[in-house]
Every structure is written in C-alpha cells, then in structure tokens.
Design a protein around this motif. Structure first.
Motif: not given
Ligand code: NAD
Length: 261
Positions: A185-198
């Motif tokens: 399992n990989i658990a990312p934190g806050a990553i700069n991707t389209p899911i966070n774009a807004e």
C-alpha cells in the motif's frame, strides 16, 4: 535502475494523469511495458503512451471503469493481448466527493466506495486469478492515502474507503504470501495533481496545506512513483502487507511540531 523490472508488464489504473501517469512514466524508464487505464481522459492517456514510445518503451491506453468487473478484466486482457502477460498490478484510480456527512447522498457514498475500495478489490481479484493458476509470483500495489489513518471531516466516504484499502491490503498480503504474491500500500500525503488543482490554485488553501506538513512542501507525483517502482521491484522482495507513507511527515501530528500540547 531496477534491472529485474526490465520487460515486466504492469497494469496501472487511473493512469491518464496525476500519480498514475507518473508511475507509468517511471515504470517505462525501467523498460517495463505498461497498460495505462483511463476512465474519461483519453488525451491524457495517449499523451503518456506517446511519451513512453518516444523514449523507446512500450505502452497502451485502455478505457475502463475500475468499479466494474468487466472493466478490470478488459485491462488484464489488454496486458495479455499486447504484452503476453502481467506481472505488476497498480490499483491507483481514485476520487473524492466533499460534503458534510449528514448531507451525503447514498449515490455519492456508493460512488466513492465503488471506485476507491471495490475497484481495488476487483483489480486485485483479476490479478490473483491470473497468477494463481500459473503459479506465478506477482506484486499488487494499492494507492491509499494518509486518510487511511487521519480522520477527514466532510470526506467520510473517502477516508472510509482508504481505511478499507489498508485492511484489504494487509489481509491479502497474509492470504497470498505462501504463493509469493506481495501486496503493498502507498499512502500519499498532499501531492500536486489534478485531484487538488482547485484547492492548490487558491494561495490560502495551498499555504494551509503546506502548514500541515513537517517538511513544509507539497509532494510531487514523482515522489510517489519512486515508491511504487521500489515496491514493484525485487529490492522490496521481503516486504508485504506494508503501507509506505509518502507524505513529508504529514501523519506525524504536525500540530505538535513546536512542542505544543
Ligand atoms: P487524479 O485525479 O489526478 O487521478 C485520479 C485518476 O483516477 C484519474 O486518472 C481518473 O480518471 C481515475 N479514475 C477515477 N475514477 C475512475 C474509474 N471509475 N475508473 C478508472 N479510473 C478512474 O488524482 P491523483 O492525485 O493522481 O490520485 C491517484 C490516487 O492517489 C487516488 O487513489 C487518490 O485517492 C490517491 N491519493 C492522492 C493524493 C494527492 O494528494 N494527490 C493523496 C492521497 C492519495
């Protein structure tokens, strides 16, 4: 370079953008052959395929909805038809819907669970049913989140799904360890991707997120891809049932960082 990965075939769900696309490009650097799944963003998936082919690699873009059994089966078939097998399966596709929990519709609740949790089950099931009759070793990598551990008000469906992914990963790892099938399992934190774009387009929210990270910076999709390639490779051959956090320390209770509390 992870030389054992040369020529290996990987399926990556949700690979048209963000973390999934970054994993596809990183795997291709290891001379792997990649099935890049997309749901609606054909252009993004085609772009990744083109980039891989320009660098001498091989990849194919396949449309499928991971929350449907026929969707994941189509990805497996694409791996066999195009590359003659399948060695690594990355359940990366995911999405979130923000809403106070008492207002979440049953439809939205089911949608988030279907894609983030049932999609992981279906992908893993397809991979296992491919490897087991052949007595083939394999590696499944699931994309969870720091929210498998950190509660997230107004995102209860997402946190519930990711919590489920954690225990699903651990259960599967134990169940199929005798067959040398590793599940991590990989658990990312806050990553700069389209899911966070807004969210990240708003300087205030960007700063607020940064303040929640001890390393005081948002992660890049490549940071997650580098974890995925290690988990795919033989360098992690004794690792199963683990969650690898890629989060700049986000899960370390950063509110305590100045000795408060
Ligand atoms: P993203 O929105 O850029 O990518 C998500 C991908 O999933 C897209 O390609 C999308 O098309 C695909 N997808 C969504 N529904 C699908 C479906 N039904 N069938 C097939 N594909 C589908 O987001 P991302 O940040 O790259 O997210 C990738 C994974 O990482 C997700 O599981 C997400 O929950 C997880 N994650 C991301 C972050 C972050 O900060 N970016 C943090 C923690 C966890």
């Amino acid at each position: 370079m992870y030389t054992d990965l040369t020529g290996k075939v990987a399926v990556i769900t949700g690979g048209s953008k963000g973390i999934g696309q970054s994993i596809a490009l990183r795997f291709a650097q290891e001379q792997m052959k990649v099935v890049i799944n997309y749901h609606s963003d054909k252009a993004g998936a085609d772009k990744a395929v083109d980039a891989i082919k320009e660098n001498g690699g091989d990849a194919v873009a396949i449309q499928a909805d991971v929350s449907k059994e026929e969707g994941v089966n189509a990805l497996l078939k694409a791996a066999e038809d195009n590359f003659g097998g399948m060695d690594i399966w990355v359940n990366n596709a995911g999405m979130e819907i923000k809403s106070p929990t008492h207002e979440v519709s049953l439809e939205d609740w089911k949608k988030v669970l279907d894609i983030n949790l049932t999609g992981v089950f279906l992908g893993a099931k397809a991979a296992l049913n491919y490897w087991l009759p052949k007595k083939q070793e394999g590696s499944i990598i699931n994309m969870s989140s720091v929210h498998q551990q950190i509660p997230w008000p107004t995102f209860a469906s997402y946190a519930t799904a990711k919590g489920g992914v954690k225990l699903f990963t651990e259960t599967l790892a134990m169940e199929y360890a005798p067959q040398n099938i590793r599940v991590n399992n990989i658990a990312p934190g806050a990553i700069n991707t389209p899911i966070n774009a807004e969210k990240f387009a708003d300087p205030k929210q960007y700063q607020e997120t940064q303040d929640m990270i001890p390393m005081a910076k948002i992660g890049d999709p490549e940071d997650v891809a580098n974890a995925a390639v290690w988990l795919a490779s033989n360098q992690s051959k004794y690792v199963t049932g683990e969650t690898l956090y890629v989060d700049g320390g986000m899960k370390l209770y950063p509110a305590f960082k100045d000795g408060k509390g």
